[in-house]
Structure formats: C-alpha cells, structure tokens
Design a protein around this motif. Structure first.
Motif, PDB file in Angstrom:
ATOM      1  N   THR A  30      48.786  55.556  47.536  1.00  0.00           N
ATOM      2  CA  THR A  30      47.519  55.327  47.723  1.00  0.00           C
ATOM      3  C   THR A  30      46.358  56.427  47.401  1.00  0.00           C
ATOM      4  OG1 THR A  30      48.117  54.354  49.923  1.00  0.00           O
ATOM      5  CG2 THR A  30      46.080  55.042  50.035  1.00  0.00           C
ATOM      6  N   ILE A  31      45.278  55.734  46.796  1.00  0.00           N
ATOM      7  CA  ILE A  31      44.476  57.030  46.310  1.00  0.00           C
ATOM      8  C   ILE A  31      43.170  56.640  46.977  1.00  0.00           C
ATOM      9  CG2 ILE A  31      45.345  57.427  44.135  1.00  0.00           C
ATOM     10  CD1 ILE A  31      43.745  55.118  42.632  1.00  0.00           C
ATOM     11  N   ASP A  32      42.159  57.776  47.010  1.00  0.00           N
ATOM     12  CA  ASP A  32      40.627  57.481  47.455  1.00  0.00           C
ATOM     13  C   ASP A  32      39.747  57.151  46.434  1.00  0.00           C
ATOM     14  OD1 ASP A  32      41.193  57.647  50.260  1.00  0.00           O
ATOM     15  OD2 ASP A  32      41.161  59.726  50.182  1.00  0.00           O
ATOM     16  N   ILE A  33      39.182  55.990  46.355  1.00  0.00           N
ATOM     17  CA  ILE A  33      38.036  55.991  45.078  1.00  0.00           C
ATOM     18  C   ILE A  33      36.937  56.272  45.590  1.00  0.00           C
ATOM     19  CG2 ILE A  33      37.305  53.922  43.778  1.00  0.00           C
ATOM     20  CD1 ILE A  33      39.970  52.670  44.140  1.00  0.00           C
ATOM     21  N   PRO A  34      36.220  57.256  45.113  1.00  0.00           N
ATOM     22  CA  PRO A  34      34.784  57.314  45.674  1.00  0.00           C
ATOM     23  C   PRO A  34      33.762  56.424  45.515  1.00  0.00           C
ATOM     24  CG  PRO A  34      35.095  58.618  43.607  1.00  0.00           C
ATOM     25  CD  PRO A  34      36.456  58.027  44.123  1.00  0.00           C
ATOM     26  N   ALA A  35      32.673  56.364  46.247  1.00  0.00           N
ATOM     27  CA  ALA A  35      31.275  55.623  46.213  1.00  0.00           C
ATOM     28  C   ALA A  35      30.800  55.801  44.637  1.00  0.00           C
ATOM     29  CB  ALA A  35      30.442  55.750  47.101  1.00  0.00           C
ATOM     30  N   GLY A  36      30.181  54.577  44.380  1.00  0.00           N
ATOM     31  CA  GLY A  36      29.659  54.620  42.802  1.00  0.00           C
ATOM     32  C   GLY A  36      28.897  53.597  42.545  1.00  0.00           C
ATOM     33  N   PHE A  37      28.538  53.436  41.380  1.00  0.00           N
ATOM     34  CA  PHE A  37      27.840  52.415  40.760  1.00  0.00           C
ATOM     35  C   PHE A  37      28.518  51.404  39.735  1.00  0.00           C
ATOM     36  CE2 PHE A  37      24.842  55.480  42.314  1.00  0.00           C
ATOM     37  CZ  PHE A  37      24.151  54.865  43.027  1.00  0.00           C
ATOM     38  N   GLY A  38      28.138  50.095  39.637  1.00  0.00           N
ATOM     39  CA  GLY A  38      28.515  49.220  38.865  1.00  0.00           C
ATOM     40  C   GLY A  38      27.429  48.355  38.042  1.00  0.00           C
ATOM     41  N   VAL A  39      27.544  47.515  37.477  1.00  0.00           N
ATOM     42  CA  VAL A  39      26.586  46.735  36.717  1.00  0.00           C
ATOM     43  C   VAL A  39      26.894  45.126  37.002  1.00  0.00           C
ATOM     44  CG1 VAL A  39      25.733  46.109  34.706  1.00  0.00           C
ATOM     45  CG2 VAL A  39      26.153  48.345  34.835  1.00  0.00           C
ATOM     46  N   LYS A  40      26.078  44.543  37.470  1.00  0.00           N
ATOM     47  CA  LYS A  40      26.230  42.851  37.782  1.00  0.00           C
ATOM     48  C   LYS A  40      25.212  42.252  36.829  1.00  0.00           C
ATOM     49  CE  LYS A  40      25.222  39.734  41.311  1.00  0.00           C
ATOM     50  NZ  LYS A  40      24.567  39.232  42.678  1.00  0.00           N
ATOM     51  N   VAL A  41      26.133  41.348  35.982  1.00  0.00           N
ATOM     52  CA  VAL A  41      25.248  40.563  35.235  1.00  0.00           C
ATOM     53  C   VAL A  41      25.329  39.150  35.576  1.00  0.00           C
ATOM     54  CG1 VAL A  41      25.190  39.616  32.911  1.00  0.00           C
ATOM     55  CG2 VAL A  41      25.720  42.251  33.482  1.00  0.00           C
ATOM     56  N   SER A  42      24.269  38.480  35.899  1.00  0.00           N
ATOM     57  CA  SER A  42      24.168  36.939  36.269  1.00  0.00           C
ATOM     58  C   SER A  42      23.801  36.033  35.330  1.00  0.00           C
ATOM     59  CB  SER A  42      23.613  36.956  37.686  1.00  0.00           C
ATOM     60  OG  SER A  42      23.948  37.849  38.774  1.00  0.00           O
ATOM     61  N   ALA A  43      24.467  34.989  35.058  1.00  0.00           N
ATOM     62  CA  ALA A  43      23.887  33.858  34.359  1.00  0.00           C
ATOM     63  C   ALA A  43      22.656  33.134  35.112  1.00  0.00           C
ATOM     64  CB  ALA A  43      25.186  32.895  34.015  1.00  0.00           C
ATOM     65  N   GLY A  44      21.778  32.677  34.368  1.00  0.00           N
ATOM     66  CA  GLY A  44      20.753  31.954  34.939  1.00  0.00           C
ATOM     67  C   GLY A  44      21.173  30.551  34.789  1.00  0.00           C
ATOM     68  N   SER A  45      20.264  29.613  35.338  1.00  0.00           N
ATOM     69  CA  SER A  45      20.402  28.156  35.452  1.00  0.00           C
ATOM     70  C   SER A  45      20.605  27.544  34.120  1.00  0.00           C
ATOM     71  CB  SER A  45      19.181  27.340  36.146  1.00  0.00           C
ATOM     72  OG  SER A  45      17.996  27.751  35.743  1.00  0.00           O
ATOM     73  N   ARG A  46      19.788  27.923  33.141  1.00  0.00           N
ATOM     74  CA  ARG A  46      19.925  27.001  31.655  1.00  0.00           C
ATOM     75  C   ARG A  46      21.085  27.730  31.100  1.00  0.00           C
ATOM     76  NH1 ARG A  46      14.768  29.239  28.926  1.00  0.00           N
ATOM     77  NH2 ARG A  46      15.806  28.065  27.165  1.00  0.00           N
ATOM     78  N   LEU A  47      21.516  28.928  31.274  1.00  0.00           N
ATOM     79  CA  LEU A  47      22.851  29.296  30.671  1.00  0.00           C
ATOM     80  C   LEU A  47      23.980  28.841  31.018  1.00  0.00           C
ATOM     81  CD1 LEU A  47      24.067  31.378  28.485  1.00  0.00           C
ATOM     82  CD2 LEU A  47      24.203  33.066  30.180  1.00  0.00           C
ATOM     83  N   LYS A  48      23.795  28.519  32.517  1.00  0.00           N
ATOM     84  CA  LYS A  48      25.029  27.898  33.292  1.00  0.00           C
ATOM     85  C   LYS A  48      24.984  26.293  32.630  1.00  0.00           C
ATOM     86  CE  LYS A  48      24.869  30.590  37.404  1.00  0.00           C
ATOM     87  NZ  LYS A  48      24.744  30.619  38.827  1.00  0.00           N
ATOM     88  N   ALA A  49      23.816  25.774  32.569  1.00  0.00           N
ATOM     89  CA  ALA A  49      23.968  24.511  32.085  1.00  0.00           C
ATOM     90  C   ALA A  49      24.478  24.178  30.642  1.00  0.00           C
ATOM     91  CB  ALA A  49      22.564  23.713  32.254  1.00  0.00           C
ATOM     92  N   ALA A  50      24.275  25.139  30.103  1.00  0.00           N
ATOM     93  CA  ALA A  50      24.757  24.986  28.538  1.00  0.00           C
ATOM     94  C   ALA A  50      26.379  25.107  28.324  1.00  0.00           C
ATOM     95  CB  ALA A  50      24.028  26.286  27.666  1.00  0.00           C
ATOM     96  N   ALA A  51      26.876  25.739  29.403  1.00  0.00           N
ATOM     97  CA  ALA A  51      28.324  25.975  29.384  1.00  0.00           C
ATOM     98  C   ALA A  51      29.071  24.747  29.851  1.00  0.00           C
ATOM     99  CB  ALA A  51      28.482  27.220  30.025  1.00  0.00           C
ATOM    100  N   LYS A  52      28.329  23.826  30.445  1.00  0.00           N
ATOM    101  CA  LYS A  52      29.050  22.520  31.065  1.00  0.00           C
ATOM    102  C   LYS A  52      29.386  21.901  30.023  1.00  0.00           C
ATOM    103  CE  LYS A  52      26.682  22.465  35.459  1.00  0.00           C
ATOM    104  NZ  LYS A  52      26.068  21.921  36.246  1.00  0.00           N
TER     105      LYS A  52
END
Length: 92
Positions: free
Chosen positions: A70-92
């Motif tokens: 078991t290890i303790d992982i400290p608080a930190g930051f990450g990056v969230k990348v979200s696809a928009g509606s047009r990008l989601k529609a293009a993937a269909k």
C-alpha cells in the motif's frame, strides 16, 4: 493512420493557403498557449471541438502492482480533455 505534426502543418497550410513556416509557428504558439493556460488553471475551449482544463486530484491510497504494498499518493493535478459535440458526431 495518425497525423504527425508535419502532416498537420502541411494539411493546414494547404487549407489556409499559408506557408508551412507560418502554420508551424502558429501550431507552436497554440501549443504554448494551451500549456500556459493549463498551468494557470484556465480552461481552453474550442466550441464543438474540444476543451482542455486542469483538474484537481485528491490524495488517495494506492497499491504497488509489483509488490502489493500500500502506498500513499499525494494530491495533485491532472489534465482533462473533453471532446465537443461536433467531434463526437464525426466519430460515429
């Protein structure tokens, strides 16, 4: 097929009628802007395409997969990348 940076620059230059050098400078400036904004905690959004933002991660307990310890992982930051509606529609 993945689009490399050189491919991206060439495609953008062809679509805009700009030189590859100008487009490459733009891509570099855009990447720096995204990185600087995320570092400051600001959200970048291109409506319908994508958004990029820094998110906080709480401290938590994890497990070393190799040893099971078991290890303790400290608080930190990450990056969230979200696809928009047009990008989601293009993937269909």
């Amino acid at each position: 097929m993945a689009l490399s940076r050189n491919d991206l620059v060439a495609e953008l230059a062809a679509k805009t009628g700009s030189t590859k050098k100008d487009v490459d400078e733009f891509v570099t400036a855009f990447a720096e802007l995204v990185i600087d904004s995320v570092a400051k905690g600001e959200k970048i959004s291109i409506p319908g395409v994508l958004s990029v933002e820094r998110v906080a991660r709480a401290a938590r307990t994890g497990r070393n997969p190799a040893t099971g310890e078991t290890i303790d992982i400290p608080a930190g930051f990450g990056v969230k990348v979200s696809a928009g509606s047009r990008l989601k529609a293009a993937a269909k």
